[in-house]
Design a protein around this motif. Structure first.
Motif, PDB file in Angstrom:
ATOM      1  N   PHE A 237     -23.618 -13.428  -3.275  1.00  0.00           N
ATOM      2  CA  PHE A 237     -24.885 -13.125  -2.613  1.00  0.00           C
ATOM      3  C   PHE A 237     -24.601 -12.361  -1.323  1.00  0.00           C
ATOM      4  O   PHE A 237     -25.201 -12.614  -0.287  1.00  0.00           O
ATOM      5  CB  PHE A 237     -25.647 -14.424  -2.324  1.00  0.00           C
ATOM      6  CG  PHE A 237     -27.119 -14.205  -2.120  1.00  0.00           C
ATOM      7  CD1 PHE A 237     -27.923 -13.736  -3.148  1.00  0.00           C
ATOM      8  CD2 PHE A 237     -27.694 -14.457  -0.891  1.00  0.00           C
ATOM      9  CE1 PHE A 237     -29.278 -13.525  -2.947  1.00  0.00           C
ATOM     10  CE2 PHE A 237     -29.057 -14.246  -0.690  1.00  0.00           C
ATOM     11  CZ  PHE A 237     -29.841 -13.791  -1.720  1.00  0.00           C
ATOM     12  N   PHE A 238     -23.638 -11.443  -1.370  1.00  0.00           N
ATOM     13  CA  PHE A 238     -23.145 -10.852  -0.129  1.00  0.00           C
ATOM     14  C   PHE A 238     -24.183  -9.969   0.557  1.00  0.00           C
ATOM     15  O   PHE A 238     -24.453 -10.129   1.746  1.00  0.00           O
ATOM     16  CB  PHE A 238     -21.859 -10.066  -0.396  1.00  0.00           C
ATOM     17  CG  PHE A 238     -21.128  -9.744   0.869  1.00  0.00           C
ATOM     18  CD1 PHE A 238     -20.610 -10.765   1.652  1.00  0.00           C
ATOM     19  CD2 PHE A 238     -20.978  -8.435   1.295  1.00  0.00           C
ATOM     20  CE1 PHE A 238     -19.956 -10.488   2.837  1.00  0.00           C
ATOM     21  CE2 PHE A 238     -20.326  -8.142   2.479  1.00  0.00           C
ATOM     22  CZ  PHE A 238     -19.810  -9.168   3.242  1.00  0.00           C
ATOM     23  N   VAL A 239     -24.787  -9.051  -0.197  1.00  0.00           N
ATOM     24  CA  VAL A 239     -25.806  -8.185   0.410  1.00  0.00           C
ATOM     25  C   VAL A 239     -26.996  -9.033   0.854  1.00  0.00           C
ATOM     26  O   VAL A 239     -27.552  -8.836   1.939  1.00  0.00           O
ATOM     27  CB  VAL A 239     -26.271  -7.084  -0.569  1.00  0.00           C
ATOM     28  CG1 VAL A 239     -27.401  -6.266   0.024  1.00  0.00           C
ATOM     29  CG2 VAL A 239     -25.100  -6.169  -0.904  1.00  0.00           C
ATOM     30  N   GLY A 240     -27.340 -10.010   0.032  1.00  0.00           N
ATOM     31  CA  GLY A 240     -28.427 -10.910   0.388  1.00  0.00           C
ATOM     32  C   GLY A 240     -28.163 -11.576   1.733  1.00  0.00           C
ATOM     33  O   GLY A 240     -29.033 -11.626   2.600  1.00  0.00           O
TER      34      GLY A 240
ATOM     35  N   ARG B 251     -28.359  -9.053   4.632  1.00  0.00           N
ATOM     36  CA  ARG B 251     -29.755  -8.778   4.974  1.00  0.00           C
ATOM     37  C   ARG B 251     -30.348  -9.951   5.734  1.00  0.00           C
ATOM     38  O   ARG B 251     -31.094  -9.776   6.692  1.00  0.00           O
ATOM     39  CB  ARG B 251     -30.579  -8.508   3.706  1.00  0.00           C
ATOM     40  CG  ARG B 251     -30.229  -7.199   3.027  1.00  0.00           C
ATOM     41  CD  ARG B 251     -31.212  -6.885   1.912  1.00  0.00           C
ATOM     42  NE  ARG B 251     -32.541  -6.638   2.454  1.00  0.00           N
ATOM     43  CZ  ARG B 251     -33.622  -7.315   2.128  1.00  0.00           C
ATOM     44  NH1 ARG B 251     -33.557  -8.287   1.260  1.00  0.00           N
ATOM     45  NH2 ARG B 251     -34.785  -7.025   2.665  1.00  0.00           N
TER      46      ARG B 251
END
Ligand code: HEM
Ligand code: HEM
Ligand code: SF4
Ligand code: SF4
Lengths: 395, 221
Positions: B49-52, B55
């Motif tokens: 869930f890195f981009v999550g 953000r």
């Protein structure tokens, strides 16, 4: 909200009132509109669409329009009445691609068949009449159905040279003149496609003919079925809403029906979980592409684009761009050729004045210059203010 | 010559300053990742869930910055220690500003007498910075509102939607947001350098003043 009685009571009251309203309107339209030109049910039977399929389709459309199931029969009536709504379809600066996309579906679904029954009083591409005769048809439509017909416009209006870049018809009127006359006596104006809505490629830089969308040129409010081309479902749904409630559906601040253009592509995208996970297609045909990862790094503009493509899809709901492996290019947004470029790279990689001059490269150079300037200033200061401490000690 | 400590900044201003500096730093790092995300190849999609998260952190600190900024504006008008909103207009004294520029350009050896809390160029830079923060807050809130449709975010999005239309859509909003990120980077370089430079030239303890709140003034000058 099942638990809250007051709330559910309020909701069901609201829909009851809306239903009343819908009934009154449909009765009024029944009186006012000309008799149907074609029997939808016959046509459906002819095309091998069963009654059951038609009912299924009306359920889908009802929910797409954000209405509860009780409106399904009213929507079916509206679909049957579709051929009774007089329409004048104008073409201006455009490629007729939207008409082609609507007319030439190889597997027409119910929406396309409903669309086929459309009562075109005037349509330059498909009408048999030409010249003065065609002109008379348009005038007759405007006189017979004053404030009752819907004007559909495909194409932008060139404003340069007083509109003389585009003259049409036997009298050689400018497009702007025609648009003004027809929209004035229409009940509503619906813009089909990005050209009529916001100018599209004709209005892209450097815009030699100074083209712009209908509402901007005429200063009227239009219903904008945006897209290049738009989905037939969005057009049909909007007119069905008109045939149910006697008015256009709620619009967003740039004229697009909220039921169709209320959400971002990015927020209902089937590849979104790959976006959040940090799994990106970096190059066409790489491993990520095979696994269906997110297309952001190859230029997907879903994060900036409001449309329902991912939900309703194209060609009888077979697929849509992101599903087939290319990013969204943002065609439902104003000025997308300019604002969404480059189409196959993220937005910040747009070149400013050509070449490698992106914001980031310019930023890096400025940062370097600033650092160098600061360093030079430090050295100069050291020389200029040398021995200051000694001076002060002697004070 | 005597050296006298003078309380220059209240504790509130110091906390505010470092909270703002930290937020801006985090926002620049996470912002650039959001603009140009690299792929995480290891592991299964479900575990990632890195981009999550990026953000999430970006938006969290973005909202921090919003409140820190509102707090700073409050202090500028209602601080009990020193409400300094007038000091942001010190640059309107053009003669003094010109002398200050000469001092920076090393033409003059001594700075002009400051009648405000900030030097004239300093006041100009901070006014500009506040404008930058305002723009990046508004564009950030628009980008946030485009994806969430509830609560404060939705309310603010309603207010700022005309700004989005005026700029020409979310794509431009994001582009402006990105350009302003670079302006912050340029500001930080000059700002930190000037803090150290003042320290070295005037020897009044400018750098430590933002930590202790105390500036050392030389008397008998
Ligand atoms: C060595 C590090 C730093 C020192 C010594 C320092 C010192 C100072 C001083 C003395 C002021 C004037 C006081 C004031 O106006 O409140 C100031 C203002 C300011 N600094 Fe810094 N600073 C440093 C780093 C940073 C960084 C990294 C940022 C982040 C961008 C930053 C953001 C600001 C802002 C926004 C203001 C002006 C607004 C305000 O008055 O609150 N500073 N700084
Ligand atoms: C100094 C402050 C800030 C900096 C340096 C910064 C930087 C950035 C950068 C570089 C991007 C990527 C833009 C691109 O794709 O080109 C971004 C995106 C974004 N920023 Fe900021 N930002 C700041 C403040 C804020 C604030 C205050 C908010 C909101 C309250 C915010 C919300 C967002 C959002 C929502 C996005 C888009 C993320 C997405 O949709 O996935 N930012 N920011
Ligand atoms: S493919 Fe496009 S719309 Fe889908 S998640 Fe990625 S960036 Fe968003
Ligand atoms: S996916 Fe994007 S580019 Fe494609 S039709 Fe939809 S809005 Fe237009």
């Amino acid at each position: 909200m099942r638990g809250s009685d007051d709330y559910s009571k309020a909701v069901s009251n609201h829909y009851k009132q809306l239903m009343e309203y819908c009934k009154i309107n449909q009765e009024r339209l029944d009186r006012e509109l000309p008799p149907p030109r074609e029997d939808l049910n016959d046509l459906l039977a002819e095309r091998g669409v069963s009654r059951r399929d038609f009912i299924k389709w009306t359920s889908v459309m009802t929910s797409l329009l954000m209405l509860p199931p009780m409106f399904r029969p009213a929507l079916a009536t509206a679909a049957e009445n579709f051929s009774r709504l007089p329409i004048a379809w104008l073409h201006f600066a455009e490629c007729t691609g939207c008409t082609e996309a609507f007319l030439r579906t190889s597997y027409p679904n119910v929406a396309d068949i409903v669309l086929e029954t459309i009562s075109l009083e005037y349509h330059e591409t498909v009408m048999a009449a030409a010249g003065h005769q065609a002109e008379q048809n348009l005038e007759k439509c405007m006189a017979d159905f004053k404030k009752k017909f819907v004007c559909v416009i495909e194409g932008a209006l060139p404003r340069g040279l007083n509109g003389q870049y585009l003259r049409l018809g036997p009298k050689g009127k400018t497009a702007i003149q025609i648009a003004k006359e027809v929209t004035r006596s229409a009940a509503a104006t619906v813009c089909i496609g990005a050209c009529a809505c916001y100018g599209n490629i004709q209005a892209a830089k450097p815009n030699p003919t100074d083209a712009a969308g209908i509402s901007k040129v005429l200063g009227i409010s239009t219903v904008n079925i945006a897209g290049c081309p738009p989905n037939a479902v969005n057009f049909v749904g909007t007119l069905l809403h008109y045939l149910m409630f006697g008015g256009m559906p709620p619009l967003d601040s740039i004229g697009r029906p909220i039921w169709a253009y209320g959400q971002r592509i990015h927020d209902v995208c089937e590849r979104r979980s790959h976006y959040d996970a940090g799994e990106f297609v970096e190059e066409w045909g790489d491993d990520g592409a095979k696994k269906g990862w997110c297309l952001y790094n190859v230029g997907c503009k879903g994060p900036y684009t409001f449309a329902n493509c991912g939900k309703v899809r194209f060609n009888d709901s077979v697929s849509w761009p992101v599903m087939s492996g290319h990013g969204c290019i943002g065609c439902t947004e104003p000025g997308f050729w300019d604002t969404m470029a480059p189409l196959e790279k993220p937005i910040h990689e747009a070149s400013i004045g050509g070449g490698e001059r992106t914001v980031d490269n310019i930023g890096l150079v400025l940062t370097g210059l600033t650092a160098a300037g600061v360093a030079a200033h430090a050295v100069a200061s050291a020389i200029r203010h040398k021995g200051k401490d000694e001076e002060e000690k002697h004070d | 010559m005597e050296i006298r400590p003078v309380k220059e900044w209240s504790a509130a201003i110091m906390i505010n300053h470092w909270a703002m500096a930290l937020s801006i730093f985090v926002l620049i790092v996470t912002g650039f990742y959001i603009a140009d995300p690299y792929t995480i190849y290891q592991g299964e999609t479900v575990d990632k869930f890195f981009v999550g998260n990026m953000r999430y952190v970006h938006i969290l600190f973005g909202i921090f910055l919003l409140f820190i900024f509102i707090w700073r504006l409050y202090l500028a008008f209602f601080s009990k220690f020193h409400a300094d909103w007038k000091d942001f207009f010190a640059w309107l004294d053009f003669e003094c500003t010109w002398d200050q520029i000469k001092f920076y350009l090393l033409i003059k050896k001594d700075p002009p007498e400051h009648c405000a809390l900030y030097g004239p160029m300093q006041s100009l830079a901070y006014s500009g910075l506040f404008f930058m923060i305002f723009v990046i807050l508004v564009t950030g809130l628009i980008l946030m509102g485009a994806g969430y449709h509830a609560g404060m975010t939705a309310f603010l999005y309603k207010i700022f939607k005309p700004v989005e239309n005026m700029l020409g859509g979310l794509a431009i909003v994001r582009y402006v947001h990105h350009i302003f990120t670079w302006l912050f980077i340029l500001f930080i370089i000059v700002h930190v350098y000037m803090a150290f430079w003042y320290d070295a030239i005037l020897k009044e303890g400018t750098v430590s003043s933002m930590i202790s709140g105390v500036l050392f003034e030389k008397e008998g000058k």
